[in-house]
Design an enzyme around this catalytic site. Structure first.
Site, mmCIF file in Angstrom:
data_model
loop_
_atom_site.group_PDB
_atom_site.id
_atom_site.type_symbol
_atom_site.label_atom_id
_atom_site.label_comp_id
_atom_site.label_asym_id
_atom_site.label_seq_id
_atom_site.Cartn_x
_atom_site.Cartn_y
_atom_site.Cartn_z
ATOM 1 N N GLN A 1 -6.903 -14.114 -0.426
ATOM 2 C CA GLN A 1 -5.936 -14.480 0.602
ATOM 3 C C GLN A 1 -5.987 -15.975 0.895
ATOM 4 O OE1 GLN A 1 -5.540 -11.720 3.854
ATOM 5 N NE2 GLN A 1 -4.685 -13.262 5.238
ATOM 6 N N LYS B 1 2.466 5.646 15.299
ATOM 7 C CA LYS B 1 1.946 6.940 14.856
ATOM 8 C C LYS B 1 2.499 8.050 15.742
ATOM 9 C CE LYS B 1 -0.851 5.457 11.589
ATOM 10 N NZ LYS B 1 -0.630 5.811 10.171
ATOM 11 N N THR B 2 2.947 9.126 15.123
ATOM 12 C CA THR B 2 3.425 10.294 15.853
ATOM 13 C C THR B 2 2.718 11.525 15.298
ATOM 14 O OG1 THR B 2 5.220 10.823 14.313
ATOM 15 C CG2 THR B 2 5.688 9.189 16.037
ATOM 16 N N HIS C 1 6.318 0.186 7.617
ATOM 17 C CA HIS C 1 6.489 1.051 8.787
ATOM 18 C C HIS C 1 6.683 0.190 10.027
ATOM 19 C CE1 HIS C 1 2.289 0.057 9.725
ATOM 20 N NE2 HIS C 1 1.941 0.480 8.516
ATOM 21 N N LYS D 1 -2.227 4.639 18.601
ATOM 22 C CA LYS D 1 -1.869 3.550 17.709
ATOM 23 C C LYS D 1 -0.359 3.479 17.560
ATOM 24 C CE LYS D 1 -2.872 1.503 13.203
ATOM 25 N NZ LYS D 1 -3.607 1.636 11.921
ATOM 26 N N LYS E 1 -10.669 -1.360 8.171
ATOM 27 C CA LYS E 1 -11.041 -0.142 7.457
ATOM 28 C C LYS E 1 -12.554 0.041 7.457
ATOM 29 C CE LYS E 1 -6.775 0.528 6.251
ATOM 30 N NZ LYS E 1 -5.990 1.630 6.831
ATOM 31 N N ARG F 1 -10.583 1.513 0.140
ATOM 32 C CA ARG F 1 -9.253 2.027 -0.159
ATOM 33 C C ARG F 1 -9.234 2.643 -1.560
ATOM 34 N NH1 ARG F 1 -4.952 -0.230 2.937
ATOM 35 N NH2 ARG F 1 -5.604 -1.891 4.343
ATOM 36 N N THR G 1 0.824 -1.214 0.000
ATOM 37 C CA THR G 1 0.000 0.000 0.000
ATOM 38 C C THR G 1 0.853 1.257 0.000
ATOM 39 O OG1 THR G 1 -0.170 -0.194 2.407
ATOM 40 C CG2 THR G 1 -1.965 -1.119 1.113
ATOM 41 N N HIS H 1 4.800 -2.962 10.938
ATOM 42 C CA HIS H 1 5.081 -4.235 10.266
ATOM 43 C C HIS H 1 6.191 -5.021 10.962
ATOM 44 C CE1 HIS H 1 3.315 -2.004 6.708
ATOM 45 N NE2 HIS H 1 2.658 -3.142 6.667
ATOM 46 N N ASP I 1 -6.234 -8.809 13.213
ATOM 47 C CA ASP I 1 -7.340 -8.468 12.326
ATOM 48 C C ASP I 1 -7.380 -9.379 11.095
ATOM 49 O OD1 ASP I 1 -5.002 -7.459 11.233
ATOM 50 O OD2 ASP I 1 -5.938 -5.641 10.446
#
Length: 423
Positions: A173, A232-233, A43, A229, A80, A84, A38, A46, A194
């Site tokens: 999948q 995340k910053t 990040h 989360k 989500k 997307r 994506t 992962h 998830d």
């Protein structure tokens, strides 16, 4: 301990198939984790599934990193509430190459006994014929079964429904798992919690079509103790690509870990053993102000992702705000470190020739209200240029002092900084 026991003490298992523990303790297997392209970079979110593959290989199992060049064209609805945005084929191919390069830093593809594999599911999904796919795979799933999946239910409850495109993701999948079983004998799929519904779908289709038992294991989805989360910053996601998140900022992310989270992250994201982590846990209780555990965490993860050289630079950059050496840093490093300090611009021509009188610079950046006060500050040893004390009131600052020919760092006292840009 076997790999399942290691996953347990590291608290990496959110859920797992019955029988997996016995299988992992009695035989070597092949397991995979998928990474959809994506973005052009992975990040820090992962890193947990990546470390799952690393630990599998470390214990003698064969890891497969599956890059979703095919599923990336569809988009996973998991987690989500909205559809997307579909990426172009060119963007997906670009992202796939970036992710492949990053995964190669973690896994050993040259091992003599259990080399890792890097595979793109576009190899079988793109040429798949729709009617054949529906007959061979689709007939094993009822709509009721698919509607019951959390990713689909959530879209109906919190979003605006789901397109047929994303609704079909679970079939793709499941088909991935089937193909990996057929081609490579893969019997384990890992993923975030998830993904549990999607993983179960793959297990079910292999059971129905091949009569074989396979397994799934999922890791917890991470949030910090403060409820944010993970990864995340205020500046956005923390990426593994140094062009998107510099090694300095990457190091700082881990260094700023909350005391309540640091032991958990040491277990998740480092190769440190139980004894080492137990000692670091004691340090958090006994002397939290020293942040020994955070420093070790930041070093281990930064070294693993960016290498020893970039780790040294990140540590050096981290020491700059405490008076460390600046000379070897680049303009990019300087911008990272001093992004939040006051700054001003000066014409580059001002630094030419004899340069700018330091007294004038001290006044211009607001360290002193007058030249007289600026002279006293300099004489008293309170002014630093690029973290080096200058006590000569006649000093001038020329082009040679500019970092990468662009920046000058002025400091007053211990911690009051000002960044000058030469334009």
């Amino acid at each position: 301990m076997n790999v399942y026991e290691e996953f347990q003490w590291r608290e990496m298992i959110y859920d797992a198939s019955e029988g997996l523990e016995e299988t992992l303790s009695s035989q070597s297997i092949t397991g995979y984790n998928g990474f959809d392209p994506t973005a052009a970079s992975l990040h820090v979110g992962h890193l947990l599934p990546i470390m799952g593959l690393v630990r599998l290989q470390q214990h003698g199992h064969t890891p497969i990193a599956l890059v979703g060049g095919g599923t990336g064209m569809i988009g996973d609805p998991s987690g989500k509430t909205e559809e997307r945005q579909l990426l172009s084929k060119e963007q997906i191919e670009y992202n796939v190459e970036g992710i492949k390069a990053q995964l190669s830093r973690f896994l050993d593809f040259e091992s003599k006994t259990n080399p890792a594999m890097l595979i793109n599911n576009a190899d079988w999904l793109v040429p798949a014929r729709l009617v054949d796919f529906l007959r061979d795979v689709g007939k094993h799933f009822t709509v009721n079964y698919m509607l019951a999946k959390e990713s689909v239910k959530r879209r109906f409850e919190e979003g605006e429904g789901i397109s047929f495109t994303e609704f079909s993701y679970i079939l793709l999948q499941a088909y991935d798992f089937l193909v990996l079983y057929d081609r490579y004998g893969c019997t384990l799929q890992n993923g975030g919690s998830d993904q549990w519904g999607n993983i179960l779908a793959g297990i079910e289709v292999i059971r129905k079509m091949r009569g074989v038992r396979t397994y799934g294991m999922v890791f917890p989805l991470l949030t910090t103790t403060s409820g944010i989360k993970f990864g995340k910053t205020e500046a956005g996601s923390v990426w593994l690509d140094p062009k998107l998140t510099s090694p300095y900022r990457f190091y700082q992310f881990w260094l700023n870990t909350d005391d309540r989270d640091v032991v958990k992250y040491l277990k998740f994201f480092t190769m440190l053993d139980q004894r080492e982590i137990a000692e670091l846990e004691i340090s958090v209780s006994v002397a939290p102000e020293k942040r020994v555990a955070q420093r070790r965490l930041a070093k281990e993860v930064t070294r693993m992702v960016h290498g020893e050289s970039n780790l040294r630079k990140a540590i050096q950059a981290s020491q700059v705000l405490f008076g460390g050496e600046i000379a070897d840093l680049s303009a990019t490093d300087i911008l990272d470190i001093f992004a939040e300090v006051p700054s001003s611009n000066m014409p580059r021509a001002s630094f030419e020739g004899d340069g700018v009188p330091l007294v004038d610079l001290v006044v211009a950046c607001g360290f002193a209200p007058s030249k007289g006060r600026a002279r006293r500050l300099i004489e008293e040893g309170g002014i630093y240029v690029n973290n080096r004390r200058v006590s000569d009131i006649q000093a001038t600052i020329g082009l040679s002092a500019l970092i990468d020919g662009q920046y000058l760092v002025l400091r007053k006292g211990a911690r009051e900084y000002h960044l000058v840009r030469a334009l």
